[in-house]
Design a protein around this motif. Structure first.
Motif, short mmCIF file in Angstrom:
data_model
loop_
_atom_site.label_atom_id
_atom_site.label_comp_id
_atom_site.label_asym_id
_atom_site.label_seq_id
_atom_site.Cartn_x
_atom_site.Cartn_y
_atom_site.Cartn_z
N ASP A 27 6.82 -0.88 3.83
CA ASP A 27 5.40 -1.24 3.87
C ASP A 27 4.55 -0.17 3.19
N CYS A 28 4.85 1.10 3.46
CA CYS A 28 4.09 2.17 2.79
C CYS A 28 4.39 2.16 1.30
N ALA A 29 5.65 1.95 0.93
CA ALA A 29 5.99 1.87 -0.49
C ALA A 29 5.22 0.75 -1.18
N ARG A 36 -5.74 7.13 -5.93
CA ARG A 36 -6.02 7.49 -7.32
C ARG A 36 -6.69 8.86 -7.42
N ARG A 37 -7.50 9.22 -6.42
CA ARG A 37 -8.11 10.55 -6.41
C ARG A 37 -7.04 11.64 -6.41
N ILE A 38 -6.01 11.46 -5.61
CA ILE A 38 -4.92 12.44 -5.54
C ILE A 38 -4.22 12.54 -6.89
N LEU A 39 -3.89 11.41 -7.47
CA LEU A 39 -3.18 11.41 -8.75
C LEU A 39 -4.04 11.97 -9.88
N ASP A 40 -5.32 11.62 -9.88
CA ASP A 40 -6.20 12.09 -10.94
C ASP A 40 -6.38 13.60 -10.90
N LEU A 77 -1.46 0.17 -5.13
CA LEU A 77 -2.58 1.03 -5.49
C LEU A 77 -2.36 1.81 -6.77
N THR A 78 -1.11 2.15 -7.08
CA THR A 78 -0.85 3.10 -8.17
C THR A 78 0.15 2.60 -9.20
N SER A 85 -10.62 -3.98 -5.50
CA SER A 85 -10.98 -2.74 -6.18
C SER A 85 -9.93 -1.67 -5.99
N ALA A 86 -9.01 -1.88 -5.03
CA ALA A 86 -7.97 -0.90 -4.78
C ALA A 86 -6.76 -1.11 -5.67
#
Length: 267
Positions: free
Chosen positions: A160-162, A127-131, A168-169, A50-51
């Motif tokens: 790893d973070c990238a 996605r909350r941040i981007l939305d 996710l995005t 779901s992510a």
């Protein structure tokens, strides 16, 4: 300057009550206190199907080069009435939600440099941040002192973070900021560039919110130092920051300084 009140603090926290609280409080970069939970890496299974990016959701913006800007950016142009409020992204997701909601109510947009392990635990926040119209970037995978790591380990912290952000995005995010330091070492800056980030995002105003000095102190520190083009360092995960943000934004409005994403600040 508007006064920070108990009501402000209560209202700001209530705004984030819709999310389940969880995760460790964010540890500040630089001289801030360290927390053991900040370095915990969640298993790959924590990033569920779901992510993954929705087929209908556009890919997030990726990094871009800004000609004329240094490899490590500390501020934007001093000629426009804009500044960037940047947040180190980890900690209680309810506090993160409260900060995002407060910013949006004021018509402000933030820059969030997310820790990869935090995204593993709370993947929906990407996605909350981007939305919400905010910038989303890379603040290493485990929020450890990346400048002090051997080359291979430092590279892994960045990539790893990238990878989490891409999963996710659809992109690696717009910015990279080193963890536990205001600026990147020459090696880390090179590794970030190789990972796809042309610039390291630093800052010229440190709120010191990670020292938990009280909301009024955070407000005073930020408002006494900001000017056109400033990049302000703040953190998710601290109640002082949640309580201070409404007064900071109100005073910025009074000064006719707009809080915009770092991408907009430099465009």
């Amino acid at each position: 300057m508007a006064r920070v009140t108990t009501t402000n603090r209560r209202d700001a926290l209530r705004a984030g009550a819709g999310l389940v609280a969880g995760g460790a409080l964010a540890a500040g970069c630089g001289t801030g206190p360290k927390t053991t939970t900040a370095t915990r890496t969640a298993p790959e299974s924590a990033v569920t199907s779901s992510a993954k990016p929705s087929p209908t959701a556009p890919a997030a913006p990726g990094p871009r080069a800004y000609p004329g800007q240094p490899a490590q950016i500390t501020h934007g142009p001093r000629t426009r009435p804009q500044l960037a409020l940047t947040f180190h992204g980890q900690g209680d997701p309810a506090l993160a939600q409260a900060l995002l909601t407060t910013a949006e109510r004021h018509g402000a947009h933030l820059t969030v440099l997310a820790v990869g392990s935090w995204l593993d635990e709370h993947p929906g926040l990407a996605r909350r941040i981007l939305d919400g119209g905010h910038d989303l970037g890379n603040h290493t995978q485990r929020h450890i002192s990346v400048n002090d790591l051997p080359e291979a380990d430092a590279r892994k912290e960045i990539t790893d973070c990238a990878d989490r952000l891409r999963r996710l995005t659809g992109s690696i995010g717009t910015w990279f900021r080193p963890s536990r330091a205001p600026t990147a070492s020459a090696l880390v800056a090179t590794l970030a560039r190789r990972a796809g980030y042309p610039h390291v995002l630093s800052y010229d105003v440190d709120s010191l919110d990670y020292t938990s000095p009280g909301a009024a102190a955070v407000t005073r520190k930020v408002l006494s130092e900001v000017r056109e083009g400033s990049v302000v360092s703040l953190h998710f995960g601290y109640e002082d920051t949640v309580a201070a943000l409404p007064d900071v934004l109100t005073e910025l409005d009074r000064r006719k300084l707009r809080a915009v994403t770092t991408t907009e600040l430099l465009s």
